[in-house]
Enzyme design. Structure first.
Site, PDB file in Angstrom:
ATOM      1  N   TYR A 464       0.840  -1.209   0.000  1.00 50.20           N
ATOM      2  CA  TYR A 464       0.000   0.000   0.000  1.00 50.20           C
ATOM      3  C   TYR A 464       0.873   1.256   0.000  1.00 50.20           C
ATOM      4  CZ  TYR A 464      -3.809   3.204   1.025  1.00 50.20           C
ATOM      5  OH  TYR A 464      -4.712   4.228   0.964  1.00 50.20           O
ATOM      6  N   SER A 544      -6.491   0.859  -4.427  1.00 47.09           N
ATOM      7  CA  SER A 544      -6.604   2.294  -4.192  1.00 47.09           C
ATOM      8  C   SER A 544      -5.237   2.953  -4.333  1.00 47.09           C
ATOM      9  CB  SER A 544      -7.252   2.533  -2.832  1.00 47.09           C
ATOM     10  OG  SER A 544      -7.683   3.859  -2.692  1.00 47.09           O
ATOM     11  N   ASP A 627     -17.767   3.699  -7.979  1.00 50.17           N
ATOM     12  CA  ASP A 627     -16.676   4.118  -7.105  1.00 50.17           C
ATOM     13  C   ASP A 627     -16.620   5.641  -7.101  1.00 50.17           C
ATOM     14  OD1 ASP A 627     -14.349   4.635  -5.736  1.00 50.17           O
ATOM     15  OD2 ASP A 627     -13.233   2.980  -6.643  1.00 50.17           O
ATOM     16  N   HIS A 662     -15.965   1.491  -4.051  1.00 52.17           N
ATOM     17  CA  HIS A 662     -14.538   1.416  -3.776  1.00 52.17           C
ATOM     18  C   HIS A 662     -14.155   0.137  -3.039  1.00 52.17           C
ATOM     19  CE1 HIS A 662     -10.662   3.330  -3.856  1.00 52.17           C
ATOM     20  NE2 HIS A 662     -10.491   3.195  -2.552  1.00 52.17           N
TER      21      HIS A 662
END
Length: 673
Positions: A464, A544, A627, A662
């Site tokens: 991430y 993301s 999203d 999302h």
């Protein structure tokens, strides 16, 4: 592999001038999700992807095994209100977790709210919930199709009956109850223009008070800052009910200001921390003495006390100083501080008296982490209570619920899932690799015992690296199937996250963002040099901001990976700030409107660094039509550009989920599919 014939994607002569740099954007038309041309493109891409997926021989076997393992009873750590215990449970394959209320921690209880009954297809999810202090009322916020927009409802706990109250157009907000349960505070935006709910930029959040039994049009405006339309609020209150606290953020910046409202005085909203200089989190109070966690002069964070009657900085007291581990959460339970920290991304729990005196550690079951559930740490208790509940998890330990008793000083297991999987056959180790600039980067590896390091192991590397978010040991069913099939799962701890405090976060944000990609690439190279895997056997995955990570790494080092899985990624770093809440991310990414930050963004933006004539790895992009956080246009444009540039034979595919967002609240059936 046969050559792929991708759906034709038209191009436009769209060129923008950024400080003298001309940037082409031929696929901008794909930003309009609802246009007939984009809808036709979506259908064509989904048809191609569906045909490819259906041709995979092992797919049905994987699907069946996923479904089989997923079918186990699940539960969360209980939350105590008004003498009752509120807990989410799932019998196995229910699309959404069900909220129960019981009179004991182990009680069978009864269903208070079943989100599965809110829609036939399970796409209406419970987004947020809050029980009044006396336990009489439940405020619950629902979201449709994965959207961030929330509609608040109120249910009586005693009989499960909904009141007529309904509050619309709330987003990024909790419900904070009045002390007597007669109403709640919440944050909302103005209603978007018709048809623009999933793309309009969100500015000017305001705080309102909704009193039970009144229409939303009569809600009282409590606080707004028209001079700061980019402020976003976290509203909480002191346990004694006297003070309402507003933590004001500028987008996703971890730093914030703190304001408060004293209900016994008519002084209005007062500033406690008026300047944006550090992060502050309200923990509780003793009268006018406020307890806060801050990273001011303490990158790993400390706990301080401020008397609001003498708020000058020279009067502040440090109760729990900065330690060697990152402080991630502090709460008041049993009239003492419970402190959760991270040591190399693994959880520790400690107790402190109100004056900061150490009272010892709460031993955890092993190397793992306190679970996060719905973006909150699963660590709950009451200040006046004698028990603390927590959910503990690791890569090979499903969320297991414990009750810590302050009288005996010991934890007891009150719930452990039973799963059809041989956990004893697998192990997790933590290693460290060296990044390009010499930084030590942690990497978790989970695999079947007796693994041969011959470079032939299929390996999935996940990361991430952003927004001060910590990646700790976690548990997901699909990773079990991957392990069963002989795969290795690797989770990288990258700069930009919060695992080692604010210095670690800042080392991977704005002009330092390339460090995040260098860290991830170093992890990939480490896996190869150790004989765990080889480039053709290595897949990378992220969601993301992690989708940005995967997109950037696959265009920078296409030869290093065999497959790439960017999910709901931020791919256009020059236009991310123009949609929904994207403007808020400039605190972490920087702004394309700043010349120096533009050059940095342009240098790594996945969309703008795709080069024709390159053999890119097999790439499977995923996004959703609803999203409204990372709008799907990012993934659409990236996929179109990558398909056009692909010089190799590996597929570049995209799956666009309909009636989804999302990721939050996605039903079990869709997750398995």
């Amino acid at each position: 592999m046969a050559e792929f014939h991708y759906p034709p994607t038209k191009t436009l002569n769209q060129v923008d001038d950024y400080f003298g740099t001309l940037v082409s954007d031929p696929y901008r038309w794909l930003e309009d999700t609802d246009s007939p041309d984009t809808q036709a493109w979506i259908q064509a891409q989904n048809k191609l992807t569906g045909k490819y997926l259906e041709s995979i021989p092992a797919r049905q076997k994987i699907y069946s095994r996923l479904t089989s393992i997923w079918n186990y009873a699940k539960a969360t750590a209980p939350v105590v209100r008004g003498g009752n215990y509120f807990q989410f449970r799932n019998s196995g394959l229910q699309n959404q977790d069900v909220l129960y209320v019981a009179d004991t921690p182990r009680g069978e209880g009864r269903i208070l709210l079943d989100p599965n009954a809110l829609s036939e297809d399970g796409t209406v999810a419970l987004n947020s919930w809050s029980v009044s202090k006396d336990g009489r009322y439940l405020a619950y916020g629902t979201s449709a199709s994965g959207s961030d927009w929330v509609t608040w409802h109120v249910r009586r706990v005693e009989d499960g009956v909904d009141l007529p109250d309904q509050v619309l157009w709330s987003k990024f907000s909790r419900a904070t109850w009045l002390p007597d349960g007669s109403g709640f505070y919440y944050a909302r935006y103005a209603a978007p223009e018709p048809g623009k709910a999933y793309e309009s930029a969100n500015y000017d959040q305001k705080i309102y008070l909704h009193r039970l039994g009144t229409p939303q049009g009569e809600d009282e405006l409590i606080y707004e800052r028209p001079d700061h339309t980019n402020w976003v609020y976290d509203v909480t209150q002191s346990e004694d009910g006297r003070y309402l606290i507003f933590q004001a953020y500028e987008g996703t910046d971890t730093r914030n200001r703190v304001f408060y409202l004293d209900r016994l005085n008519q002084n209005g909203v007062l500033a406690l921390i008026p300047e944006l200089e550090a992060a502050y989190e309200f923990v509780g109070n003793d009268g006018s003495l406020f307890f806060l966690v801050t990273d001011l002069d303490a990158p790993l964070r400390r706990l301080i006390a401020i008397d609001i009657h003498a708020p000058e900085r020279e009067n502040w007291r440090t109760l729990i100083p900065e330690g060697k581990n990152r402080l991630i959460k502090a709460l008041l339970v049993h009239n003492e501080f419970i402190i959760a920290t991270l040591q190399d991304a693994c959880s520790r729990l400690e107790r402190f008296a109100l004056d900061g005196t150490p009272l010892g550690e709460i031993p955890l079951p092993g190397s793992g982490a306190i679970q996060e559930y719905a973006y909150e740490l699963s660590l709950h208790g009451e200040r006046s209570g004698n028990e603390l509940f927590y959910a503990f998890v690791s890569f090979v330990l499903p969320p297991t619920i414990y009750r810590y008793d302050f009288e005996t000083g010991s934890s007891e297991q009150i719930f452990q899932p039973k799963i059809d999987f041989d956990f004893s056959a697998y192990t997790t180790e933590q290693i460290f690799v060296t990044s390009l600039d010499g930084t030590r980067v942690p990497l978790f590896l989970t695999y079947r015992k007796g693994l041969e390091r011959d470079g032939q192991n299929p390996t999935l590397l996940y990361g991430y690296g952003g927004f001060d978010i910590s990646l700790t040991p976690s548990f997901t069913v699909h990773r079990l199937v991957w392990l069963e099939m002989g795969g290795v799962f690797a989770q990288a701890v990258l700069r930009g996250g919060g695992e080692y405090g604010e210095a670690w976060h800042r080392g991977g944000m704005k002009l330092n963002k390339q460090n995040v990609f260098d860290d991830f690439i170093a992890c990939a190279e480490g896996l190869i040099s150790m004989g765990i895997t080889s480039p053709k056997k290595l897949a990378i995955e992220g969601r993301s901001n992690g989708g940005l990570l995967v997109g950037a790494c696959l265009v920078q080092r296409p030869e290093l990976f065999g497959a790439a899985l960017p999910a709901v990624g931020v791919m256009d770093m020059l236009r991310f700030h123009k949609f929904t809440i994207g403007w808020a991310w400039t605190s972490d990414y920087g702004s394309p409107a700043d010349p120096e930050e533009f050059r940095c963004l342009y240098a790594y933006s996945p969309l703008h660094n795709i080069r024709p004539g390159i053999a890119y790895p097999a790439t499977f992009v995923t996004t959703a039509d609803h999203d409204d956080r990372v709008v799907p246009g990012h993934s659409f444009k990236f996929t179109a550009a990558l398909q056009n540039a692909q010089a190799g034979t590996a597929p570049v595919l995209i799956r666009i989920q309909t009636k989804a967002g999302h990721g939050f609240g996605k039903p079990t059936t869709l997750i398995i599919q």
